[in-house]
Design a protein around this motif. Structure first.
Motif, PDB file in Angstrom:
ATOM      1  N   PRO A  22      40.617  50.776  51.818  1.00  0.00           N
ATOM      2  CA  PRO A  22      41.157  49.705  50.983  1.00  0.00           C
ATOM      3  C   PRO A  22      41.953  48.685  51.780  1.00  0.00           C
ATOM      4  N   LYS A  23      41.968  47.496  51.235  1.00  0.00           N
ATOM      5  CA  LYS A  23      42.676  46.396  51.855  1.00  0.00           C
ATOM      6  C   LYS A  23      43.354  45.595  50.750  1.00  0.00           C
ATOM      7  N   SER A  24      44.516  45.037  51.056  1.00  0.00           N
ATOM      8  CA  SER A  24      45.290  44.282  50.085  1.00  0.00           C
ATOM      9  C   SER A  24      44.932  42.801  50.155  1.00  0.00           C
ATOM     10  N   PHE A  25      44.695  42.202  48.977  1.00  0.00           N
ATOM     11  CA  PHE A  25      44.364  40.784  48.882  1.00  0.00           C
ATOM     12  C   PHE A  25      45.263  40.130  47.843  1.00  0.00           C
ATOM     13  N   PRO A  26      45.644  38.860  48.055  1.00  0.00           N
ATOM     14  CA  PRO A  26      46.367  38.133  47.008  1.00  0.00           C
ATOM     15  C   PRO A  26      45.462  37.963  45.785  1.00  0.00           C
ATOM     16  N   ALA A  27      46.044  37.938  44.606  1.00  0.00           N
ATOM     17  CA  ALA A  27      45.270  37.803  43.365  1.00  0.00           C
ATOM     18  C   ALA A  27      44.511  36.486  43.303  1.00  0.00           C
ATOM     19  N   ALA A  28      44.939  35.486  44.054  1.00  0.00           N
ATOM     20  CA  ALA A  28      44.284  34.175  44.056  1.00  0.00           C
ATOM     21  C   ALA A  28      43.093  34.106  45.011  1.00  0.00           C
ATOM     22  N   THR A  29      42.781  35.188  45.710  1.00  0.00           N
ATOM     23  CA  THR A  29      41.655  35.213  46.648  1.00  0.00           C
ATOM     24  C   THR A  29      40.344  35.063  45.886  1.00  0.00           C
ATOM     25  N   THR A  30      39.443  34.220  46.411  1.00  0.00           N
ATOM     26  CA  THR A  30      38.155  34.028  45.750  1.00  0.00           C
ATOM     27  C   THR A  30      37.174  35.129  46.149  1.00  0.00           C
ATOM     28  N   VAL A  31      36.166  35.325  45.322  1.00  0.00           N
ATOM     29  CA  VAL A  31      35.116  36.303  45.606  1.00  0.00           C
ATOM     30  C   VAL A  31      34.387  35.919  46.892  1.00  0.00           C
ATOM     31  N   SER A  32      34.216  34.639  47.130  1.00  0.00           N
ATOM     32  CA  SER A  32      33.575  34.170  48.359  1.00  0.00           C
ATOM     33  C   SER A  32      34.354  34.636  49.597  1.00  0.00           C
ATOM     34  N   THR A  33      35.673  34.585  49.527  1.00  0.00           N
ATOM     35  CA  THR A  33      36.513  35.059  50.632  1.00  0.00           C
ATOM     36  C   THR A  33      36.368  36.571  50.821  1.00  0.00           C
ATOM     37  N   LEU A  34      36.263  37.312  49.713  1.00  0.00           N
ATOM     38  CA  LEU A  34      36.048  38.758  49.807  1.00  0.00           C
ATOM     39  C   LEU A  34      34.730  39.059  50.521  1.00  0.00           C
ATOM     40  N   LYS A  35      33.706  38.276  50.203  1.00  0.00           N
ATOM     41  CA  LYS A  35      32.401  38.469  50.842  1.00  0.00           C
ATOM     42  C   LYS A  35      32.477  38.179  52.350  1.00  0.00           C
ATOM     43  N   GLU A  36      33.244  37.167  52.737  1.00  0.00           N
ATOM     44  CA  GLU A  36      33.429  36.864  54.160  1.00  0.00           C
ATOM     45  C   GLU A  36      34.123  38.034  54.864  1.00  0.00           C
ATOM     46  N   THR A  37      35.085  38.652  54.185  1.00  0.00           N
ATOM     47  CA  THR A  37      35.775  39.820  54.734  1.00  0.00           C
ATOM     48  C   THR A  37      34.803  40.974  54.935  1.00  0.00           C
ATOM     49  N   GLU A  66      31.068  36.139  40.497  1.00  0.00           N
ATOM     50  CA  GLU A  66      30.689  34.809  40.951  1.00  0.00           C
ATOM     51  C   GLU A  66      31.605  34.367  42.084  1.00  0.00           C
ATOM     52  N   ASN A  67      31.047  33.622  43.050  1.00  0.00           N
ATOM     53  CA  ASN A  67      31.782  33.218  44.253  1.00  0.00           C
ATOM     54  C   ASN A  67      33.046  32.413  43.966  1.00  0.00           C
ATOM     55  N   ASN A  68      33.032  31.584  42.943  1.00  0.00           N
ATOM     56  CA  ASN A  68      34.182  30.697  42.708  1.00  0.00           C
ATOM     57  C   ASN A  68      35.290  31.357  41.891  1.00  0.00           C
ATOM     58  N   ARG A  69      35.072  32.573  41.406  1.00  0.00           N
ATOM     59  CA  ARG A  69      36.095  33.290  40.634  1.00  0.00           C
ATOM     60  C   ARG A  69      37.131  33.890  41.572  1.00  0.00           C
ATOM     61  N   THR A  70      38.330  34.124  41.055  1.00  0.00           N
ATOM     62  CA  THR A  70      39.374  34.761  41.850  1.00  0.00           C
ATOM     63  C   THR A  70      39.428  36.254  41.522  1.00  0.00           C
ATOM     64  N   VAL A  71      40.135  36.987  42.364  1.00  0.00           N
ATOM     65  CA  VAL A  71      40.320  38.420  42.133  1.00  0.00           C
ATOM     66  C   VAL A  71      40.995  38.648  40.790  1.00  0.00           C
ATOM     67  N   GLU A  72      41.964  37.828  40.466  1.00  0.00           N
ATOM     68  CA  GLU A  72      42.679  37.960  39.185  1.00  0.00           C
ATOM     69  C   GLU A  72      41.729  37.763  38.008  1.00  0.00           C
ATOM     70  N   ASP A  73      40.799  36.804  38.116  1.00  0.00           N
ATOM     71  CA  ASP A  73      39.826  36.560  37.049  1.00  0.00           C
ATOM     72  C   ASP A  73      38.916  37.764  36.828  1.00  0.00           C
ATOM     73  N   CYS A  74      38.644  38.499  37.883  1.00  0.00           N
ATOM     74  CA  CYS A  74      37.680  39.602  37.836  1.00  0.00           C
ATOM     75  C   CYS A  74      38.290  40.935  37.432  1.00  0.00           C
ATOM     76  N   ARG A  75      39.596  41.008  37.350  1.00  0.00           N
ATOM     77  CA  ARG A  75      40.244  42.287  37.011  1.00  0.00           C
ATOM     78  C   ARG A  75      39.937  42.676  35.578  1.00  0.00           C
ATOM     79  N   SER A  76      39.710  43.949  35.386  1.00  0.00           N
ATOM     80  CA  SER A  76      39.417  44.476  34.058  1.00  0.00           C
ATOM     81  C   SER A  76      40.627  45.257  33.567  1.00  0.00           C
ATOM     82  N   PRO A  77      41.159  44.921  32.401  1.00  0.00           N
ATOM     83  CA  PRO A  77      42.329  45.657  31.903  1.00  0.00           C
ATOM     84  C   PRO A  77      41.996  47.121  31.595  1.00  0.00           C
ATOM     85  N   LEU A  78      40.734  47.425  31.361  1.00  0.00           N
ATOM     86  CA  LEU A  78      40.348  48.800  31.048  1.00  0.00           C
ATOM     87  C   LEU A  78      40.133  49.649  32.302  1.00  0.00           C
TER      88      LEU A  78
END
Length: 118
Positions: A22-37, A66-78
């Motif tokens: 695991p690695k820590s990312f800011p909630a504002a990180t985009t999915v595209s940045t995660l893919k680069e990582t 989607e690439n333009n979404r952020t980590v925060e957008d993709c989080r699932s409350p469940l």
């Protein structure tokens, strides 16, 4: 305290069951940045690794991200537990089959059979 809450721990699960992170990312990180990582940290001993960011698909909570979404957008409350590790599945798209299909069609055009019955 809010600085820690803005961080998301993510583990990337590869198709063979191994992980990056695991690695820590800011909630504002985009999915595209995660893919680069993922591309930068892809294990060298793995076959069929991604060549570009476009070859990588991330799945979280059953959804392709989607690439333009952020980590925060993709989080699932469940699915995401506060302070826990989020697991994202990594799918690598195979290279396009255009060359293989072209070669196959060229071979079919060259192969001509003749049958003569006497």
């Amino acid at each position: 305290m809010s600085g820690l809450q803005d961080q998301v721990e993510i583990k990337f699960r590869l198709i063979d069951g191994s992980d990056i992170g695991p690695k820590s990312f800011p909630a504002a990180t985009t999915v595209s940045t995660l893919k680069e990582t993922i591309l930068a940290q892809w294990p060298k001993d793995k076959e069929n690794g991604p060549r570009t960011v476009k070859d990588v698909k991330l799945i979280s909570a059953g959804k392709i991200l989607e690439n333009n979404r952020t980590v925060e957008d993709c989080r699932s409350p469940l699915c995401d537990i506060p302070g826990g590790v989020t697991i994202m599945h990594v799918v690598v798209q195979p290279p396009p089959l255009e060359k293989a299909e072209k070669k196959l069609s060229d071979d079919q055009n060259q192969c001509k059979c003749v049958c003569v019955i006497l």
